[in-house]
Write a protein that holds these residues in place. Structure first.
Motif: not given
Length: 323
Positions: A113-120, A175-179, A210-212, A218-220
């Protein structure tokens, strides 16, 4: 007259030497001004800057932090690096102007599946001194971020206060890779139909992501210092492949037809049951009238009620001839 010429020549030579000396002094002074000219920095209301000392003949070293909405004048050769203290948005969708593209993941039942969105989130711009191992950072988390990541990617803000290409490149790494990882891991706990058709399951999946996310970020980034915090995320409804969507539409149409046929059958059964109930009630009423009138009496009354004459003439009492 000829005796005075040497005197004149001697005076002209002295004046030329003085002129040359003045020019040399001016050039030297201008050159010095280039090196002693103070450096300046001006931060906006949503910026925090780092000040690094370093003249023309000295090494760079951290000086101090510059708070938002400040203008400072520092020594010649000093450097300033501004970072955003306001919220950062990382938008990922099919629009080429976004920070990143759609994120794909695989569900528990093996559907991509593919998803779009935004993280702040916020960059940690704290300048409180910290100690990491044997290294002390008087400029706190922001200094450490700059020296480990920001300076490498040229992620500090441009002179006109805009977020740089280096900042966006840095986000794609940290940000993108952990997301992507968080979305993929959380997606493996749900089927594609749950995420595509059930809003409650979709909300639970968004919460899992969001929890993960903070731990993966931080690991990155190293883990000893939290460079990003205050995460929030909004995910659109994930989309399965078109073939799956078409199959779901057909399935829903079949279910709708089956429900309509079931409803029609139930209506017919209800009508039949109602008719039976009416007939039973009518039969019970007839039985009660028979009890009162008797069978013949009921039949006569029935005939009268329906416009018939139960008292037909009989030839047994007629006079058929005269004597």
């Amino acid at each position: 007259m000829s005796g005075s010429l040497p005197t004149r020549r001697k005076g002209s030579g002295a004046a030329a030497k003085v002129l040359v000396a003045v020019v040399v002094v001016v050039v030297v002074l201008l050159g010095m001004l280039m090196f002693v000219r103070p450096s300046t920095a001006s931060t906006g209301p949503d910026q925090v800057a780092l000040h690094y000392k370093g003249g023309a003949f000295s090494s760079k070293r951290f000086g101090d932090c510059i708070a938002p909405s400040n203008r400072v004048f520092d020594g010649p050769g000093d450097s300033h690096f501004a970072y955003p203290s306001s919220q950062t948005n990382y938008v990922f969708d099919a629009d080429q102007g976004s920070d990143g593209g759609q994120i794909t993941f695989v569900t528990r039942d093996g559907i991509e599946m593919a998803v779009e969105g935004v993280t702040n989130f916020l960059l940690n711009t704290s300048c409180e001194p910290i100690q990491i191992g044997s290294t002390r950072y008087p400029g706190g988390a922001l200094q450490r971020f700059h020296e480990l990541i920001g300076n490498r990617y040229v992620a500090y803000m441009t002179d006109d206060g805009q977020r740089s290409d280096g900042w966006r490149q840095m986000l794609n790494v940290y940000i993108a890779r952990p997301l992507d990882t968080a979305i993929d891991r959380a997606g493996q706990n749900y089927t594609y139909t749950e995420l595509y058709t059930d809003p409650l399951k979709k909300a639970a999946w968004e919460k899992d992501v969001l929890e993960q996310l903070p731990e993966l970020v931080n690991r990155q980034t190293d883990g000893d210092t939290e460079f990003f915090n205050n995460f929030a995320i909004t995910l659109q409804k994930p989309e399965p492949p078109q073939a799956i969507k078409d199959a779901l539409v057909k399935q829903q149409e079949a279910v709708a037809k089956a429900k309509a046929a079931e409803a029609e059958a139930a209506a017919r059964e209800a009508a039949a049951n109602a008719q039976i109930a009416v007939e039973k009630a009518e039969a019970a009423k007839i039985n009660e009238r028979i009890k009162v009138l008797g069978r013949d009496g009921y039949l006569r009354q029935y005939a009268i009620d329906h416009g018939q004459n139960p008292y037909q003439p009989s030839t047994g009492s007629l006079i058929t001839g005269q004597q």
